[in-house]
Design an enzyme around this catalytic site. Structure first.
Site, mmCIF file in Angstrom:
data_model
loop_
_atom_site.group_PDB
_atom_site.id
_atom_site.type_symbol
_atom_site.label_atom_id
_atom_site.label_comp_id
_atom_site.label_asym_id
_atom_site.label_seq_id
_atom_site.Cartn_x
_atom_site.Cartn_y
_atom_site.Cartn_z
ATOM 1 N N GLY A 272 3.353 -6.333 12.634
ATOM 2 C CA GLY A 272 3.949 -5.096 12.332
ATOM 3 C C GLY A 272 3.450 -4.947 10.733
ATOM 4 O O GLY A 272 2.992 -4.100 10.504
ATOM 5 N N HIS A 308 11.802 -4.235 4.554
ATOM 6 C CA HIS A 308 12.093 -5.504 4.916
ATOM 7 C C HIS A 308 10.608 -6.274 4.167
ATOM 8 O O HIS A 308 10.983 -7.542 3.603
ATOM 9 C CB HIS A 308 11.411 -5.593 6.513
ATOM 10 C CG HIS A 308 11.196 -7.114 7.054
ATOM 11 N ND1 HIS A 308 12.392 -7.674 7.955
ATOM 12 C CD2 HIS A 308 10.215 -7.921 6.762
ATOM 13 C CE1 HIS A 308 11.712 -8.913 8.299
ATOM 14 N NE2 HIS A 308 10.598 -9.048 7.707
ATOM 15 N N GLU A 309 9.520 -5.775 3.993
ATOM 16 C CA GLU A 309 8.374 -6.377 3.303
ATOM 17 C C GLU A 309 8.787 -6.634 1.799
ATOM 18 O O GLU A 309 8.303 -7.633 1.071
ATOM 19 C CB GLU A 309 7.092 -5.797 3.706
ATOM 20 C CG GLU A 309 6.551 -5.660 5.015
ATOM 21 C CD GLU A 309 6.920 -6.893 6.028
ATOM 22 O OE1 GLU A 309 6.646 -7.989 5.182
ATOM 23 O OE2 GLU A 309 7.061 -6.877 7.344
#
Length: 905
Positions: A272, A308-309
């Protein structure tokens, strides 16, 4: 599992301090030239240097001790199996500092790993290639010879020699850009020195991009890079990123250590996104949002992935796991905090309720299998790493961290996190290091509690019984391992340290009591809980376990579903627990269907989403019977009232969740063949195609699905045209996911052939094949045959990365016949896919469980669905009124489960 191959980490006699790396990619021949000048430290005299290296040819190598004579290497011995190279020197390299120089060449591969090429179209429609990287877990070694282990950290000075009309990016900011003396069409781009970091986080991108830019409130330059001409589509991610950096700065109380961060959309991308320090790479669909053509769920997805990243910039990049065994901590933590961050940026998303449906229940399902694995898996050989990029590392990891955060309390949790980040910054840590810091901050037995969740696989089912004594409620709790195949029997039953909380109907939002269940059973007294109040275990559905209530307790809780006095997340949890108990054969599926009928008043999107998911599982299971149409009728009856209430068009004052709910409900009704929905979908689809009235993005998936499911070859043709014309990857993916809904066998074949065509990006082939397998019994058979027939090409395309696991899972998980499990097992014995071994086992186990479920409950379900058609059982709005006795929800059928156990549950 087959024999694990022996694996030895790199020797410690030479380690890097700084990599000076210069790369010159050729975007026409798909090769690159590289020069490495590494400052190294020799810790004991040796006449060889062992490094990681894969698909790279070394031309020359030499070593110069500080202030000494350069020694040329006399041999390069490649151990291809272990992705290592040994450089041999004619005399011993002495202890101390020195410089290692290596000249090498490599290939810009098309495997979406290492230093690879990614194909895109420029605004004029011509095919071009970008050179991009994906190094996690162990592919930096495909770009340059290196010590490719997370604990061997160094600084990097990167220089890229690239065509002067291309953008060149790396982890750090550009410091110089000079003409390249040997070729006037090239420039030499130098980047600032990185902090000390692991090789898997190094990144570079060379291609054509536009960008949007902003400053975060703490002075960091944030850029989102998009395909040329689409910078508009980077604005949403930019807004999320500029809000998120200061949020994490404050939450961790540690400043972001780099001067800039770039987020970039890459056309061909297996995962992703990837958290490379300062240069985060994304699939286009995980980063780009078009105000007109993006649906609400895409916005939410982008917000979560960005959250998230960016969390990894601290948790993973600043402090890195010592070895891949601790990968779960990296991913589980980021998968938990992405929700915290989105909740901060977009409180209207009610994202924590969605966590339960998206991550928590998914992890429970996988972890109930005998072929699950503990959160923390000892990883030896790097080929084993791909296997653990799964729902256990991510979703169970996130779920136990959510439980831990709740158990510790936010303040102590943040204190512990801060201590951990400060103590280990620029270094490596393992799971226990985090537990120590949280234990010191909270004074609670964190390590002991958590190791019961990370070191053993599975989770408990908590059985609950109660009795009333005056105004006190005496509650007995006992735990045993929950298995998808039924209660765990046997002597050596594992147990967990389970934080249990309990609420009552007096205040369903707040825990009345919290206890740590650290043995097989315990009895507790709740004082001041009169007879008429119900009690609910695990309010907020935070503890990672399932619950089995006594029959009388369940009866008391059920009205709380109908009158909505139970919290949405608890209505969801109750239904989900019962559904999984029915799959495990501990109660009859009929009881769950009866409970589902009580949800007709349900207003909450996430509750519907979870119900819908479970009904999908049931519908897929019953496609193996001759009463599949009856469950479609059940679905139509259940979803019609909410469908009527929502209607097709967005009303003033509606928000994000209404849009998600409308899309879900219309898709469910359309797929189940609800006539009015089908007619309206066809009408709107016609107007959309003819350009009379463009479909709002949120309605496209349900409309496309509905018209295809009940469509013919002309419908498929039109869809394929829309796919070709789509300018946005999100729209292409939207179409790719639903093409498989078409039902004629020859058209199914057409869709499968399309999956492998040039029209579909390599990483998205999996979506198309998965969509076929998921849509019908015929589709499932055809997709499995197609995967077998094209196995070599598919396997070669994904080189055994995690996309191969995903493909297998999407294709075969829905079968429900014992012999299919045997067929699948034998196919993979003769066509080994090492990184998907565990997935194959899990799929075979699921198939056997489905078959057993069908044998056990099919007759009862058929009876129940038949009885519903008779006048008394007919569900018509208005639904159950709130004052009905709760028992009217429980089936009056003497089912097998009734006979087996005196109590219902």
């Amino acid at each position: 599992m087959p024999e694990r191959r022996p694996f030895v980490r790199l020797p410690a006699d030479v380690y890097p301090v700084n990599y000076g790396l210069c790369l010159k990619p050729d975007l026409i021949d798909f090769t690159f030239e590289g020069k490495l000048e590494a400052a190294v430290e020799v810790t004991q005299a040796t006449n060889q240097i062992v490094m990681n290296c894969a698909d790279i040819d070394i031309i020359t190598a030499s070593f110069a001790p500080q202030g000494g004579e350069e020694i040329n290497a006399t041999g390069f011995n490649y151990q291809n199996e272990d992705e290592k190279v040994t450089l041999s020197f004619p005399s011993a390299l002495q202890k101390g500092a020195g410089t290692l120089k290596v000249d090498f060449v490599g290939e810009l591969n098309d495997k979406m790993k290492g230093f690879y090429r990614s194909k895109y179209s420029n605004p004029a429609g011509e095919s071009r290639y970008a050179a991009v990287t994906q190094f996690e877990a162990t592919d930096a070694r495909r770009a340059f010879p290196c010590w490719d282990e997370p604990a061997i950290k160094a600084t990097f000075d990167i220089t890229l020699i690239v065509p002067k009309d291309r953008v060149a990016l790396s982890n750090m900011n550009v410091t110089e850009r000079n003409p390249y003396p040997e070729d006037e069409n090239l420039v030499e781009v130098k980047f600032a020195t990185t902090p000390i970091m692991s090789t898997y986080l190094v990144a570079f991108v060379i291609g054509e991009y536009d960008f949007v830019e902003a400053q975060s409130s703490d002075g960091i330059t944030v850029r989102v890079y998009t395909p040329v001409g689409k910078s508009e589509q980077g604005k949403f991610a930019l807004e999320v990123a500029t809000k998120t950096l200061p949020f994490y700065n404050e939450y961790f109380n540690v400043p972001y250590p780099l001067p800039k961060i770039d987020l970039i959309a890459i056309a061909d991308f297996a995962a992703g996104a990837m958290e490379n320090w300062g240069l985060v790479t994304y699939r286009e669909t995980a980063l780009l949002i078009d105000p007109k053509n993006s649906c609400s769920s895409s916005r939410q997805w982008v917000a979560l992935v960005v959250g998230h990243e960016l969390a990894h910039q601290w948790f993973g990049n600043l402090v890195t796991m010592e070895w891949w065994t601790h990968l779960w901590l990296n991913e589980g933590f980021a998968s938990w905090i992405e929700y915290l961050c989105v909740d901060h940026c977009f409180p209207e998303y009610d994202i924590w309720t969605q966590f339960v449906s998206a991550d928590y229940t998914r992890a429970l399902d996988l972890d109930a299998l005998d072929s699950s694995h503990p959160i923390e898996v000892n990883v030896g050989h790097p080929s084993e790493v791909d296997e653990i990029f799964d729902a256990i590392s991510y979703s169970k990891g996130a779920s136990v961290i959510r439980m831990l955060h709740d158990y510790t309390g936010d303040e102590d949790f943040r204190k512990g996190m801060n201590a951990y980040l400060l103590k280990f910054q620029h270094k490596n840590a393992c799971t226990e290091d985090l537990w120590d810091c949280l234990e010191q901050a909270s004074g609670k037995p964190i390590a002991e509690v958590m190791s019961s969740w990370t070191k053993q696989m599975g989770f408990p089912i908590i059985e609950v019984e109660e009795e009333q004594q005056g105004d006190d409620r005496i509650v007995k709790l006992s735990q045993k391992k929950f298995c998808a195949s039924g209660p765990h029997s046997g002597e050596d039953c594992p147990s967990w340290m389970v934080p249990v909380s309990i609420c009552t109907s007096e205040d369903p939002t707040c825990s009345k009591l919290k206890v740590l269940l650290d043995r097989a059973e315990t009895t507790i007294t709740l004082s001041g809980v009169p007879t008429e109040q119900w009690i609910k275990i695990n309010p907020g559905t935070v503890g990672f376990y399932r619950i089995q209530y006594s029959a009388s307790m369940l009866e008391r809780l059920l009205p709380g579903v109908r009158d909505l006095s139970l919290q949405p997340v608890d209505r969801l949890g109750l239904q989900n627990d019962l559904f999984s108990l029915s799959r495990a054969g501990m109660i009859s599926t009929v009881q769950v269907l009866t409970l589902m009928e009580a949800f007709v008043n349900e207003p909450n999107y996430t509750v519907w989403s979870d119900l819908s998911c479970n009904l999908g599982v049931l519908s897929s299971l019953l496609s193996h019977t001759d009463f599949h149409e009856d469950i479609q009728e059940f679905i139509r009856d259940l979803f019609t009232p909410i469908g009527l209430e929502l209607g097709w068009d967005c009303k003033p004052g509606e928000g994000h969740l209404d849009a998600l709910l409308r899309s879900l409900v219309l898709g469910k009704l359309g797929k189940a063949g609800h006539k009015p929905t089908l007619e309206e979908a066809r009408r709107r689809f016609r107007d959309h195609v003819e350009g009379k009235q463009v479909l709002p993005a949120d309605l496209r998936s349900p409309v496309y699905l509905t018209v295809l499911k009940h469509g013919d070859s002309a419908t498929l043709e039109t869809m394929m045209k829309l796919h070709k014309l789509a300018d946005m990857q999100e729209e292409r993916n939207r179409i790719e996911r639903v093409l498989g809904a078409i039902s004629a066998p020859d058209l199914i074949q057409k869709v499968l052939t399309f999956a492998l065509s040039e029209e579909v990006r390599p990483q998205d082939t999996v979506l198309v094949i998965g969509g076929v397998a998921d849509s019908s019994k015929q589709g499932r058979k055809a997709a499995w045959k197609f995967v077998k027939d094209n196995w070599e090409e598919l396997y070669n395309r994904y080189q055994g990365g995690f996309l191969i696991s995903r493909l297998i899972k999407l294709t075969v998980n829905g079968f429900a016949i014992d012999k299919m499990a045997a067929e699948i097992k034998s196919f993979f014995e003769s066509h080994p896919a090492p990184s998907a071994e565990r997935t194959v086992e899990q799929c075979c186990e699921n198939i056997l469980l489905n078959a057993a479920w069908l044998k056990r409950d099919a007759d009862d379900i058929a009876q129940y669905l038949l009885k519903r058609k008779g006048p008394p059982h007919r569900l018509s709005p208005p639904p159950f009124s709130v004052d009905l006795p709760a028992s009217s929800l429980l089936p009056q059928l003497q089912t097998r489960a009734y006979a087996q156990q005196a109590s219902i549950l």
